[in-house]
Design a protein around this motif. Structure first.
Motif, PDB file in Angstrom:
ATOM      1  N   GLU A  38       0.926  -1.187  -0.149  1.00  0.00           N
ATOM      2  CA  GLU A  38       0.068  -0.098   0.157  1.00  0.00           C
ATOM      3  C   GLU A  38       0.861   1.268   0.079  1.00  0.00           C
ATOM      4  O   GLU A  38       0.299   2.250  -0.442  1.00  0.00           O
ATOM      5  N   GLN A  39       2.123   1.224   0.671  1.00  0.00           N
ATOM      6  CA  GLN A  39       2.845   2.266   0.691  1.00  0.00           C
ATOM      7  C   GLN A  39       3.363   2.724  -0.554  1.00  0.00           C
ATOM      8  O   GLN A  39       3.810   2.332  -1.368  1.00  0.00           O
ATOM      9  N   ARG A  40       3.374   4.153  -0.754  1.00  0.00           N
ATOM     10  CA  ARG A  40       3.650   4.784  -2.228  1.00  0.00           C
ATOM     11  C   ARG A  40       5.200   5.142  -1.607  1.00  0.00           C
ATOM     12  O   ARG A  40       5.762   5.790  -0.887  1.00  0.00           O
ATOM     13  N   TRP A  41       6.136   4.491  -2.273  1.00  0.00           N
ATOM     14  CA  TRP A  41       7.774   4.757  -2.168  1.00  0.00           C
ATOM     15  C   TRP A  41       8.318   5.681  -3.582  1.00  0.00           C
ATOM     16  O   TRP A  41       7.860   5.347  -4.555  1.00  0.00           O
ATOM     17  N   VAL A  42       9.121   6.545  -3.235  1.00  0.00           N
ATOM     18  CA  VAL A  42       9.843   7.017  -4.224  1.00  0.00           C
ATOM     19  C   VAL A  42      11.290   6.470  -4.197  1.00  0.00           C
ATOM     20  O   VAL A  42      12.140   6.620  -3.414  1.00  0.00           O
ATOM     21  N   VAL A  43      11.767   6.084  -5.488  1.00  0.00           N
ATOM     22  CA  VAL A  43      13.061   5.533  -5.262  1.00  0.00           C
ATOM     23  C   VAL A  43      13.920   6.601  -6.374  1.00  0.00           C
ATOM     24  O   VAL A  43      13.683   6.806  -7.405  1.00  0.00           O
ATOM     25  N   LEU A  44      14.856   6.921  -5.707  1.00  0.00           N
ATOM     26  CA  LEU A  44      15.571   8.109  -6.073  1.00  0.00           C
ATOM     27  C   LEU A  44      17.123   7.737  -6.460  1.00  0.00           C
ATOM     28  O   LEU A  44      17.938   6.710  -5.800  1.00  0.00           O
ATOM     29  N   ASP A  45      17.755   8.341  -7.528  1.00  0.00           N
ATOM     30  CA  ASP A  45      19.314   8.180  -7.637  1.00  0.00           C
ATOM     31  C   ASP A  45      19.753   9.602  -8.259  1.00  0.00           C
ATOM     32  O   ASP A  45      18.994  10.108  -8.830  1.00  0.00           O
ATOM     33  N   LEU A  46      20.938   9.748  -7.675  1.00  0.00           N
ATOM     34  CA  LEU A  46      21.420  11.055  -8.102  1.00  0.00           C
ATOM     35  C   LEU A  46      22.987  11.019  -8.815  1.00  0.00           C
ATOM     36  O   LEU A  46      23.600   9.858  -8.566  1.00  0.00           O
ATOM     37  N   GLU A  47      23.247  11.686  -9.863  1.00  0.00           N
ATOM     38  CA  GLU A  47      24.455  11.701 -10.555  1.00  0.00           C
ATOM     39  C   GLU A  47      25.057  12.790  -9.930  1.00  0.00           C
ATOM     40  O   GLU A  47      24.727  14.060  -9.902  1.00  0.00           O
ATOM     41  N   THR A  48      26.385  13.033  -9.493  1.00  0.00           N
ATOM     42  CA  THR A  48      27.042  14.152  -9.100  1.00  0.00           C
ATOM     43  C   THR A  48      28.444  14.235  -9.577  1.00  0.00           C
ATOM     44  O   THR A  48      28.976  13.335 -10.339  1.00  0.00           O
ATOM     45  N   THR A  49      29.047  15.280  -9.425  1.00  0.00           N
ATOM     46  CA  THR A  49      30.558  15.384  -9.864  1.00  0.00           C
ATOM     47  C   THR A  49      31.401  14.822  -9.170  1.00  0.00           C
ATOM     48  O   THR A  49      32.644  14.725  -9.530  1.00  0.00           O
ATOM     49  N   GLY A  50      31.208  14.342  -8.146  1.00  0.00           N
ATOM     50  CA  GLY A  50      32.022  13.464  -7.471  1.00  0.00           C
ATOM     51  C   GLY A  50      31.431  12.679  -6.169  1.00  0.00           C
ATOM     52  O   GLY A  50      30.286  12.961  -5.977  1.00  0.00           O
ATOM     53  N   LEU A  51      32.364  12.233  -5.403  1.00  0.00           N
ATOM     54  CA  LEU A  51      31.917  11.759  -4.013  1.00  0.00           C
ATOM     55  C   LEU A  51      32.293  12.472  -2.821  1.00  0.00           C
ATOM     56  O   LEU A  51      32.080  11.890  -1.747  1.00  0.00           O
ATOM     57  N   ASN A  52      32.924  13.763  -3.017  1.00  0.00           N
ATOM     58  CA  ASN A  52      33.136  14.467  -1.838  1.00  0.00           C
ATOM     59  C   ASN A  52      31.909  15.160  -1.320  1.00  0.00           C
ATOM     60  O   ASN A  52      31.077  15.826  -2.044  1.00  0.00           O
ATOM     61  N   LEU A  53      31.548  14.779   0.141  1.00  0.00           N
ATOM     62  CA  LEU A  53      30.160  15.095   0.766  1.00  0.00           C
ATOM     63  C   LEU A  53      30.047  16.805   0.596  1.00  0.00           C
ATOM     64  O   LEU A  53      29.027  17.256   0.843  1.00  0.00           O
ATOM     65  N   ASN A  54      31.051  17.529   0.747  1.00  0.00           N
ATOM     66  CA  ASN A  54      31.199  18.937   1.038  1.00  0.00           C
ATOM     67  C   ASN A  54      31.263  19.718  -0.086  1.00  0.00           C
ATOM     68  O   ASN A  54      31.076  20.786  -0.129  1.00  0.00           O
ATOM     69  N   LYS A  55      32.113  19.090  -1.098  1.00  0.00           N
ATOM     70  CA  LYS A  55      32.253  19.990  -2.249  1.00  0.00           C
ATOM     71  C   LYS A  55      31.810  19.691  -3.494  1.00  0.00           C
ATOM     72  O   LYS A  55      31.569  20.296  -4.340  1.00  0.00           O
ATOM     73  N   ASP A  56      31.361  18.414  -3.861  1.00  0.00           N
ATOM     74  CA  ASP A  56      30.908  18.095  -5.010  1.00  0.00           C
ATOM     75  C   ASP A  56      29.477  18.316  -5.052  1.00  0.00           C
ATOM     76  O   ASP A  56      28.672  18.800  -4.007  1.00  0.00           O
ATOM     77  N   ARG A  57      28.856  18.258  -6.345  1.00  0.00           N
ATOM     78  CA  ARG A  57      27.307  18.808  -6.724  1.00  0.00           C
ATOM     79  C   ARG A  57      26.763  17.698  -7.477  1.00  0.00           C
ATOM     80  O   ARG A  57      27.166  16.877  -8.101  1.00  0.00           O
ATOM     81  N   VAL A  58      25.263  18.069  -7.293  1.00  0.00           N
ATOM     82  CA  VAL A  58      24.179  17.229  -8.078  1.00  0.00           C
ATOM     83  C   VAL A  58      24.205  17.633  -9.337  1.00  0.00           C
ATOM     84  O   VAL A  58      24.226  18.815  -9.527  1.00  0.00           O
ATOM     85  N   LEU A  59      24.324  16.787 -10.171  1.00  0.00           N
ATOM     86  CA  LEU A  59      24.373  16.807 -11.570  1.00  0.00           C
ATOM     87  C   LEU A  59      22.908  16.653 -12.347  1.00  0.00           C
ATOM     88  O   LEU A  59      22.217  17.238 -13.121  1.00  0.00           O
TER      89      LEU A  59
END
Length: 235
Positions: A38-59
């Motif tokens: 019954e639950q509606r789930w949103v399945v998400l994926d991001l592509e980013t400029t890299g794996l640095n949590l503080n510097k990289d950005r969502v593309l």
């Protein structure tokens, strides 16, 4: 003016229509005893400029919806975010997002608000969810001045919880789709990876029901217990 107001970074200057839409966003619902189906789930994926949590950005962002026990292809989300002055690194080339695609992308504030409206009050599934939640949260804060509050569950943890017999430790999405023999026609593309994650999640929900885990709340509780066991020192 408050004496210390200058210490707080100014939020983004959003047009009134965006502010009005932002104000209408529903708060996330806590996971409850409804059935997994019954639950509606949103399945998400991001592509980013890299794996640095503080510097990289969502593309780019890709998302699909699981509802009524299946992927609902009538509910899909895909955006490439416009990103000026971007230096192309190896990860950008892997995603196949060249300068022209990024320059022609959506305004980040508009795209992120569209995503939040698409998610609504639903919980979010992602593979390596802490990374996606952190990167998306940073982007939402930067471009909308808003705190991301959605409930996230990590498919990368659900898989070994529900399928310990696979004996896959610290495995990636390719490892799990391969173990279940899922056909994945494209990778390193946000929408395709979201769909692959959704197909994996549907198999895991079936395994959960076989193990008497019937609700999102129960699944969340079992996942928390499993994580605590993983962190406990071995004797």
């Amino acid at each position: 003016m408050n004496l210390f107001s200058w210490l707080r970074p100014a939020g983004p200057d959003l047009p009134d229509p965006l502010r009005q839409r932002l104000a209408k966003l529903p708060p996330p619902r806590e996971l409850d005893e409804c059935s997994l189906r019954e639950q509606r789930w949103v399945v998400l994926d991001l592509e980013t400029t890299g794996l640095n949590l503080n510097k990289d950005r969502v593309l780019s962002i890709g998302a699909v919806v699981i509802e009524d026990g299946a992927v609902d292809f009538g509910q899909q989300f895909e955006r490439t975010l416009q990103c000026r002055e971007l230096k192309l690194g190896p990860s950008v080339l892997i995603h196949g997002l060249g300068p022209s695609a990024i320059a022609a992308g959506s305004d980040p504030a508009e795209a992120l608000l569209d995503l939040l409206e698409f998610i609504g009050d639903s919980p979010v599934l992602a593979f390596h969810a802490p990374f996606d939640r952190h990167m998306l949260g940073r982007a939402v804060k930067e471009h909308l001045g808003h705190k991301l509050q959605s409930v996230f569950l990590d498919v990368a943890d659900l898989a070994p919880l529900l399928c310990p017999q696979a004996q896959l430790r610290e495995a990636g999405l390719d490892d799990w789709t391969g173990w279940f023999r899922l056909e994945v026609f494209e990778r390193h593309h946000a929408s395709a990876d979201a769909l692959a994650t959704a197909e994996l999640a549907l198999i895991l929900f079936s395994r959960a029901r076989q193990q008497q885990i019937h609700s999102p709340l129960n699944l969340q509780q079992r996942l928390s217990q499993w994580r605590r066991r993983q962190q406990s020192p071995a004797f």
